[in-house]
Scaffold this motif. Structure first.
Motif, PDB file in Angstrom:
ATOM      1  N   ILE A 160      87.821  83.698 -32.830  1.00 20.49           N
ATOM      2  CA  ILE A 160      86.694  83.432 -33.743  1.00 20.49           C
ATOM      3  C   ILE A 160      85.938  82.164 -33.336  1.00 20.49           C
ATOM      4  CG2 ILE A 160      87.877  82.073 -35.526  1.00 20.49           C
ATOM      5  CD1 ILE A 160      85.529  84.966 -36.264  1.00 20.49           C
TER       6      ILE A 160
ATOM      7  N   LYS B 145      77.853  95.240 -29.837  1.00 19.01           N
ATOM      8  CA  LYS B 145      78.638  95.103 -31.077  1.00 19.01           C
ATOM      9  C   LYS B 145      80.106  94.822 -30.777  1.00 19.01           C
ATOM     10  CE  LYS B 145      75.891  98.083 -34.075  1.00 19.01           C
ATOM     11  NZ  LYS B 145      75.841  99.439 -34.624  1.00 19.01           N
TER      12      LYS B 145
ATOM     13  N   HIS C 266      82.796  82.372 -31.277  1.00 22.97           N
ATOM     14  CA  HIS C 266      81.534  82.721 -31.940  1.00 22.97           C
ATOM     15  C   HIS C 266      80.620  81.515 -32.167  1.00 22.97           C
ATOM     16  CE1 HIS C 266      82.521  86.974 -33.400  1.00 22.97           C
ATOM     17  NE2 HIS C 266      83.442  86.620 -32.536  1.00 22.97           N
TER      18      HIS C 266
ATOM     19  N   TYR D  12      73.542  85.760 -31.714  1.00 27.79           N
ATOM     20  CA  TYR D  12      73.396  87.213 -31.687  1.00 27.79           C
ATOM     21  C   TYR D  12      72.228  87.657 -32.558  1.00 27.79           C
ATOM     22  CZ  TYR D  12      74.474  92.032 -33.191  1.00 27.79           C
ATOM     23  OH  TYR D  12      74.402  93.363 -33.521  1.00 27.79           O
TER      24      TYR D  12
ATOM     25  N   VAL E 173      80.406  91.068 -29.943  1.00 28.40           N
ATOM     26  CA  VAL E 173      80.322  90.105 -31.057  1.00 28.40           C
ATOM     27  C   VAL E 173      81.318  90.404 -32.171  1.00 28.40           C
ATOM     28  CG1 VAL E 173      77.924  89.476 -30.581  1.00 28.40           C
ATOM     29  CG2 VAL E 173      78.391  91.321 -32.175  1.00 28.40           C
ATOM     30  N   GLY E 174      82.156  91.424 -31.969  1.00 31.32           N
ATOM     31  CA  GLY E 174      83.255  91.677 -32.910  1.00 31.32           C
ATOM     32  C   GLY E 174      82.890  92.474 -34.142  1.00 31.32           C
ATOM     33  N   LEU E 175      81.794  93.220 -34.076  1.00 25.31           N
ATOM     34  CA  LEU E 175      81.437  94.055 -35.235  1.00 25.31           C
ATOM     35  C   LEU E 175      82.212  95.368 -35.226  1.00 25.31           C
ATOM     36  CD1 LEU E 175      77.563  93.545 -35.366  1.00 25.31           C
ATOM     37  CD2 LEU E 175      79.323  92.391 -36.701  1.00 25.31           C
ATOM     38  N   ILE E 176      82.594  95.805 -34.036  1.00 21.48           N
ATOM     39  CA  ILE E 176      83.425  97.003 -33.890  1.00 21.48           C
ATOM     40  C   ILE E 176      84.552  96.671 -32.914  1.00 21.48           C
ATOM     41  CG2 ILE E 176      81.633  98.693 -34.479  1.00 21.48           C
ATOM     42  CD1 ILE E 176      81.106  99.107 -31.530  1.00 21.48           C
ATOM     43  N   PHE E 177      85.532  97.570 -32.852  1.00 22.49           N
ATOM     44  CA  PHE E 177      86.720  97.278 -32.042  1.00 22.49           C
ATOM     45  C   PHE E 177      86.916  98.361 -30.977  1.00 22.49           C
ATOM     46  CE2 PHE E 177      87.176  95.544 -36.278  1.00 22.49           C
ATOM     47  CZ  PHE E 177      87.387  94.204 -35.983  1.00 22.49           C
TER      48      PHE E 177
END
Lengths: 319, 258
Positions: A79, A56, A82, A87, A59-63
């Motif tokens: 971005i 995650k 991506h 994913y 893929v940038g869902l969390i930091f």
């Protein structure tokens, strides 16, 4: 293209919990690793080890709290990167009011594809994941396995260079698992980089050029499956059948495990020839002699047990 | 914008497939019943009744859709994890938010215009003709749409960080408070309290002013609406919604998905 497709450096992630989220639990600690371009990399670990957290973060869902990561040389915050990754989320769920063809077309719209190209790719992907006959059915009527196939299709729809799959075999029947394995191998043949997490160690052993084992948020081992478990034989296994009652070699036969008409006997390399002589003397028919190697599963279980023992020791010393 | 457009069209499609537009059947039945019922009322009042009832229904139905769907726009996607695959695509989080906002505003626009058409049909049935003064109704409908746009922006903001139930409470509270901003500006306590009055006045400028969008009485009576108000309301709704969406994007851009 040689070099690292995914570079992770000191990636750390905490999850807040408790009242007002004031407490924090470290889910990933200082993860540093690389996935080479064109390789299939398996990410292994028990539940809660930090596999999905890592994915995650990528893929940038969390930091992250600390650390950086780059995919194809671009930071994960970029971005445009991506566009080059695909994913598959763990237990994917999609808009249930759409059909498989519609959801794939929707996702394709985020890439620079013409309408004709989108249509052609959607059809090709539906065929690839075996959903061409269910293409007009709304996803609310899909089984878990069918949703997994849709998830896989949307991940590779735009021909990404790096494919990241979170538990791709989850929820699939043996045929589905086989199909996913074939797709991963096909991606490898096409020169894609594949990173996938799994609980199914046999799949990792079968598919991966390298694996990383993560336990308790820390990377505990990384390398080719054979390399990290150690290639050294741990003993020998003799498979045999008895023609008579085997009374002459009762002692050694007593150590063997009987399955149907066959016996399996595990001995050390030093004991092998003596054991064979005794068995032949007793009229046994030797069917095979094979080396016993540690499996990835053994390695994995040893790591987890060591981790639990360490946690228990810390607990005891703390009390 | 292409990406936000794709999200918007999908949001619109979701609303259509979730039968949100079925409310139009209710509205049509209401208008038919009203048109038949007001036949027994004296000429002059019947027209006003139809206009007031129609505009009120357009406003209430629109508000219900804006609030109840608006609060789930982002939350539902996070909860059902439909957002995961999407955010891994080359789409920025603010583009996603803008698309969700645009999709619901588009749904409301289609719904509101269909209801407005129903209102004109009911009016035609009652009066047997339409006059140029009835055009004021279109301005009233436009103002309802501007109001709904602002409500959707607020609901979307709350949808980014709280549960639908709380988001409904917050959005409704702001909407109700926004109906009384003029009163807040002119409110005087029984015992003079300049500090509280200044606070209320300050608050009244921060809160969204929904009073300005209400021209139903003027429209029902066929009174003209000043052009300056049309420009003012358009600019206000666009600016306020823009600021709210900007805050929503700032909140959502650093939000960790579970």
């Amino acid at each position: 293209m040689p070099g690292a497709a995914i570079q992770i450096e000191n990636l750390t992630k905490d999850y807040p919990f408790g009242f007002l989220h004031l407490k924090k639990k470290r889910s990933l600690e200082g993860l540093t690793m690389e996935v080479e371009s064109g390789e299939v990399f398996g990410f292994l670990g028990p539940n809660g080890a930090g596999k999905s957290t890592t994915i995650k973060l990528l893929v940038g869902l969390i930091f992250p709290e600390a650390g950086t990561a780059r995919i194809l040389g671009k930071p994960i915050t970029d971005i445009e990167m991506h566009g080059d990754i695909g994913y598959l989320p763990e237990q994917p769920y999609f808009y249930d009011y759409l059909t498989a063809a519609e959801v794939l077309d929707y996702f394709a719209r985020f890439h620079n594809l013409t309408a004709a190209d989108r249509g052609e790719r959607v059809e090709r992907m539906l065929k690839k994941v075996g959903l061409e006959t269910a293409r007009k059915i709304q996803l609310r009527k899909y089984s878990k396995g069918m949703l997994q196939r849709v998830g896989l299709a949307q991940a590779i729809l735009h021909d990404p260079k790096v494919v990241i799959l979170d538990e791709p075999m989850s929820g699939l029947d043996p045929i589905g698992r086989r199909e996913v394995r074939d797709i991963i191998l096909e991606l490898k043949r096409e020169g894609k980089t594949v990173l996938f997490s799994t609980h199914i160690l046999s799949d990792a052993e079968m598919l991966c050029d390298r694996v990383g084992v993560i336990v308790g948020g820390k990377l505990r081992g990384i390398g080719a499956p054979g390399e990290i478990v150690g290639m050294k034989a741990q003993g020998m296994e003799i498979l045999f059948e008895l023609a008579g009652d085997g009374r002459n070699a009762a002692a050694i036969i007593g150590k063997a495990t009987k399955t149907g008409d066959r016996y399996r006997l595990q001995v050390s390399e030093q004991e092998l020839f003596a054991a064979l002589e005794q068995l032949q003397g007793a009229g046994a028919k030797i069917l095979s002699v094979a080396q016993i190697k540690a499996s990835l599963e053994d390695y994995f279980m040893n790591l987890i047990e060591a981790d639990r023992a360490q946690a228990a020791a810390v607990e005891v010393s703390g009390t | 914008m292409r990406r936000a457009g794709a999200v918007a069209l999908n949001t619109f499609r979701e609303a259509v497939r979730d039968r949100v537009l079925y409310n139009l059947v209710f509205f049509a039945l209401l208008m038919m019943a009203a048109a038949i019922f007001v036949g027994g009322i004296s000429i002059g009042i019947e027209e006003m009744v139809i206009k007031s009832l129609g505009l009120s229904a357009i406003s209430v139905i629109g508000l219900l859709i804006a609030v109840f769907i608006g609060v789930g726009l982002v939350y539902k996607e996070m909860e059902k994890r439909t957002l995961y695959a999407l955010l891994a695509k080359p789409v920025r989080r603010w583009e996603f938010l803008l698309g969700k906002f645009g999709g619901l505003v588009l749904t409301l626009a289609v719904n509101t215009l269909a209801m407005a058409a129903g209102l004109f049909l009911a009016l035609l049935y009652v009066k047997h003709r339409l006059e140029s003064a009835d055009g004021v109704l279109l301005i009233a409908v436009y103002f309802i749409l501007l109001k709904l746009m602002l409500v959707v922006a607020l609901a979307l903001l709350f949808s980014c960080y709280t549960t639908p139930l709380l988001a409904i409470l917050y959005t409704s509270a702001l909407y109700i408070a926004g109906l009384f901003v003029e009163e807040m500006r002119t409110f005087h306590f029984a015992a003079p309290n300049p500090a509280m009055e200044a606070l209320l006045r300050g608050l009244s400028y921060l809160l969204p002013n929904f009073e300005n969008f209400n021209v139903m009485a003027a429209a029902a009576h066929g009174r003209a609406i000043p052009g300056a108000l049309i420009i003012e309301n358009t600019a206000y709704s666009a600016l306020y919604s823009g600021i709210v969406l900007f805050v929503a994007a700032a909140v959502f851009s650093r939000r960790n998905l579970k």
